[in-house]
Design a protein around this motif. Structure first.
Motif, PDB file in Angstrom:
ATOM      1  N   ARG A 210       0.914  -1.098   0.027  1.00  0.00           N
ATOM      2  CA  ARG A 210      -0.024   0.145  -0.129  1.00  0.00           C
ATOM      3  C   ARG A 210       0.716   1.350  -0.016  1.00  0.00           C
ATOM      4  NH1 ARG A 210      -5.417  -0.583   0.960  1.00  0.00           N
ATOM      5  NH2 ARG A 210      -6.461   1.574   0.917  1.00  0.00           N
TER       6      ARG A 210
ATOM      7  N   THR B 254       0.594   5.383   0.468  1.00  0.00           N
ATOM      8  CA  THR B 254      -0.077   6.639   0.921  1.00  0.00           C
ATOM      9  C   THR B 254       0.706   7.697   0.895  1.00  0.00           C
ATOM     10  OG1 THR B 254      -1.496   5.250   2.096  1.00  0.00           O
ATOM     11  CG2 THR B 254      -1.675   7.438   2.645  1.00  0.00           C
TER      12      THR B 254
ATOM     13  N   ASP C 112      -2.330   4.622  -3.726  1.00  0.00           N
ATOM     14  CA  ASP C 112      -3.802   4.266  -3.254  1.00  0.00           C
ATOM     15  C   ASP C 112      -4.567   5.357  -2.857  1.00  0.00           C
ATOM     16  OD1 ASP C 112      -3.579   0.908  -3.443  1.00  0.00           O
ATOM     17  OD2 ASP C 112      -1.633   1.505  -2.399  1.00  0.00           O
TER      18      ASP C 112
ATOM     19  N   LYS D 271      -5.695   6.441  -6.964  1.00  0.00           N
ATOM     20  CA  LYS D 271      -6.949   5.731  -6.711  1.00  0.00           C
ATOM     21  C   LYS D 271      -8.223   6.620  -5.913  1.00  0.00           C
ATOM     22  CE  LYS D 271      -5.275   1.203  -6.583  1.00  0.00           C
ATOM     23  NZ  LYS D 271      -5.080  -0.301  -5.848  1.00  0.00           N
TER      24      LYS D 271
END
Length: 680
Positions: free
Chosen positions: A436, A438, A479, A504
């Motif tokens: 992931r 971020t 993400d 995203k």
């Protein structure tokens, strides 16, 4: 004796072609009168009249400068372009930061060594009123001058790996030499006299085209071939390439670190090695030769690069380049300029369209030694005469690329990184194996009362800092981007991330999604993505992080800042945006048992944040402060620093340490600064 920080007073005689203008900023490279060493002079223009004088003058200028002699600042982010190193590789080691600049026309008498600059300046003035595309092509391809918007307008050539075509290089030298040969053939000079005249023309052309280290290879190889004619000797292409490289290492050895020089020598050697190959095979191999160098510098490769080379390079060499030369010579004829503008506009639009097609692979930065090995094996493939051995080497080369790709894209460690964006915030949270990714805030530049003539070409700092770093570690998908609030220094570079990476979702504090100014910035990105407003009431995890604030809908102002808590790498982290002291106390009232290990100090260390009671209650061990060097707000504030010291909180400041990475694996990690600028 001039030392660092000593005051400089001098007058420089210079031509406008040696000056780079970008909005209200000016920089140039010139020899100092004190020690005859090359220096970079950087200044801000005081008025629009100064800018117009430089732009419209077609003769030499006197620049009287007052400033300080400084060293180049190092790059403060991992894999960031190092300006100081770039200049040092060209034999330039110092910078003059000009505080007072006076510009006046110099006497028009031109010395013989200034003739190339006079011709360059004449062409600059001649093309100044051309339509934008043909102007850009004429200046870049004929004299090696790129305007401040060049790279923004030529995105296709950059993405398709064809940017080197727009640098004055071997193709231009060959074309120029062909013109000279046609002119001399009509006069029927003796062979040796013709060779001597060609050498003189090549030396003049080298200066006229900018005299760059990348151009040195092409010109010297051509000069050596003419010297061979003078001496009545044969000189192979490989011999002239080798001698040129030796001369390069004697003249300016560090220039071999420059991308343009590396591409120039590697591609010219590839052309020599594949001289008898068919066009398709040669194009593929030349792309393979340039690939390791391009990956080391740009971290990405487009699968359409080979096809683009096959289609666009012949058009460029047969149509575009001759057309640009014709426009430079016959610029007084409107019909020529009109036709040239239409054709190069279509060519540029086609390049840009192909560059936007799917197929861009973000590979990441292989590293110097892997790049060298890849390059050596690629040349081994090129020089191999046995098909069976060549196939075996190709399999081995493909495995090396695959293993390097996997190593970059699936790292075993994770990281929390404070990106040095200057006066702003941007934090990356990357889980192990890139499970992931971020981003908290993007950074961005705040413009204070700039006049139209002072505005620079529209660029985002994130393109050469944050986005550059993400691509270098193989990341092309984010993400979620969490925006703490709407200030430009926290979300101003959002359009750049959304255009260059796959994002995203964008997460904002509730109410900010209704703010007109933020919506305008979001639309500027031009790409659709999910917009998620959040508050603490949802009690949800975003990217493994818990939202603690805001409590109610707001406009996205400082007191509405999103506060984020997470346990990452066995450390408890708290990111507070620009939340003020009143907001911090409200967070404590809602979460009285809140304890953290690492705190992102609110509002860049301003005294409006980091309330003593807040710091005393949450008990952080480390505080991260992201603030610009010599910023106008004097962040971090002395009161805040005193509060942190009294509570025994260790401060890590981007002003001193640049980008700071907390790299962890399992439950162990460490903070890694990029630089140490203490005292600078």
């Amino acid at each position: 004796m001039q030392t660092v920080n000593s005051e400089i007073h001098e007058t420089i005689r210079i031509f406008p072609d040696e000056i780079k203008l970008n909005g209200g900023q000016i920089n140039l490279v010139a020899n100092s009168h004190f020690d005859n060493k090359k220096r970079v002079y950087f200044s801000r223009l005081s008025s629009e009249s100064q800018k117009l004088m430089i732009q419209r003058n077609n003769g030499p200028l006197f620049l009287t400068v007052v400033g300080k002699l400084e060293k180049f600042k190092p790059a403060t982010n991992v894999n960031e372009f190092d300006t100081g190193l770039y200049y040092r590789h060209q034999g330039i080691s110092s910078l003059v930061n000009v505080t007072n600049l006076t510009v006046v026309p110099a006497p028009a008498k031109i010395q013989i060594n200034e003739l190339p600059h006079a011709l360059r300046t004449g062409l600059l003035c001649r093309t100044a009123n051309y339509p934008p595309n043909i102007k850009r092509y004429c200046q870049a391809l004929v004299i090696g001058v790129r305007d401040s918007d060049f790279y923004q307008e030529m995105t296709g050539s950059s993405k398709l790996g064809l940017l080197h075509v727009f640098s004055v290089s071997g193709m231009h030298v060959a074309f120029f030499l062909g013109l000279v040969e046609r002119l001399l053939a009509g006069v029927k000079f003796p062979k040796r006299t013709s060779a001597l005249l060609k050498i003189i023309c090549l030396v003049v052309y080298f200066q006229f085209a900018g005299g760059s280290p990348g151009l040195f290879r092409a010109v010297i190889m051509a000069v050596l071939r003419q010297f061979a004619v003078l001496l009545g000797r044969d000189l192979s292409s490989l011999d002239s390439w080798s001698i040129t490289l030796i001369l390069q290492l004697f003249w300016l050895p560090e220039a071999t670190y420059l991308l343009s020089v590396q591409l120039s020598y590697s591609l010219s050697l590839g052309i020599i090695a594949t001289a008898k190959w068919k066009l398709f095979s040669k194009t593929v191999m030349l792309n393979m030769i340039s690939l390791p160098i391009l990956l080391e510098n740009f971290y990405q490769w487009h699968i359409l690069s080979i096809l683009a080379s096959l289609v666009f390079l012949p058009i460029f060499s047969v149509i575009i380049f001759p057309l640009v030369l014709a426009a430079s010579v016959f610029g007084d004829l409107p019909i020529v300029i009109s036709i040239a503008e239409r054709i190069v506009s279509v060519f540029t639009a086609s390049l840009n369209f192909c560059g936007e097609l799917p197929g861009m692979i973000v590979f990441g930065k292989p590293g110097v030694w892997i790049t060298i090995v890849l390059l050596v094996v690629t040349f081994w493939v090129t020089l191999s005469v046995h098909n069976s051995r060549r196939k075996l080497l190709l399999v081995g080369l493909s495995c090396m690329y695959l293993c390097t790709f996997i190593w970059i894209h699936f790292p075993m460690n994770g990281e929390v990184t404070m990106i040095d964006v200057g006066q702003g915030d941007s934090f990356l949270i990357r889980r192990p194996f890139n499970r992931r990714v971020t981003l908290i805030d993007t950074g961005g530049k705040v413009h204070f009362g700039e006049r139209p003539w002072q505005r620079q070409s529209e660029t985002y700092r994130a393109e050469r800092i944050g986005i550059n770093y993400l691509k270098s570690i193989g990341i092309n998908t984010v993400d979620e981007i969490l925006l703490s609030h709407q200030d430009a220094d926290h979300c101003g570079d959002l359009p750049a991330y959304m255009k260059q990476l796959r994002v995203k979702r964008v997460v904002v504090p509730i109410g900010m999604n209704q703010n007109p100014s933020f919506i305008k910035r979001l639309k500027k990105a031009g790409t659709a993505t999910e917009l998620v407003p959040v508050s603490d009431k949802q009690n949800c995890l975003v990217g493994g992080l818990r939202i603690l604030h805001p409590f109610v809908a707001g406009k996205g102002e400082n007191h509405d800042s999103m506060v984020v808590f997470g346990n990452i790498g066995h450390q408890r982290w708290l990111f507070t945006g620009d939340l003020d002291q009143a907001g911090e106390i409200e967070v404590l009232q809602r979460y009285p048992n809140l304890k953290v290990d690492v705190l992102k100090a609110g509002h860049h260390g301003s005294k409006t944040s980091s309330a003593p009671d807040f710091i005393r209650t949450i008990k952080p061990r480390i505080a991260l402060i992201s603030a610009g060097r010599n910023n106008r707000y004097h962040h971090p504030n002395d009161e805040t620093m005193q509060t942190l010291r009294c509570n025994r909180v260790k401060v890590i400041n981007s002003q001193i340490s640049g980008m700071v990475r907390y790299v962890y694996r399992n439950n162990r990690g460490r903070f890694v600064p990029t630089v140490n600028l203490k005292g600078s």
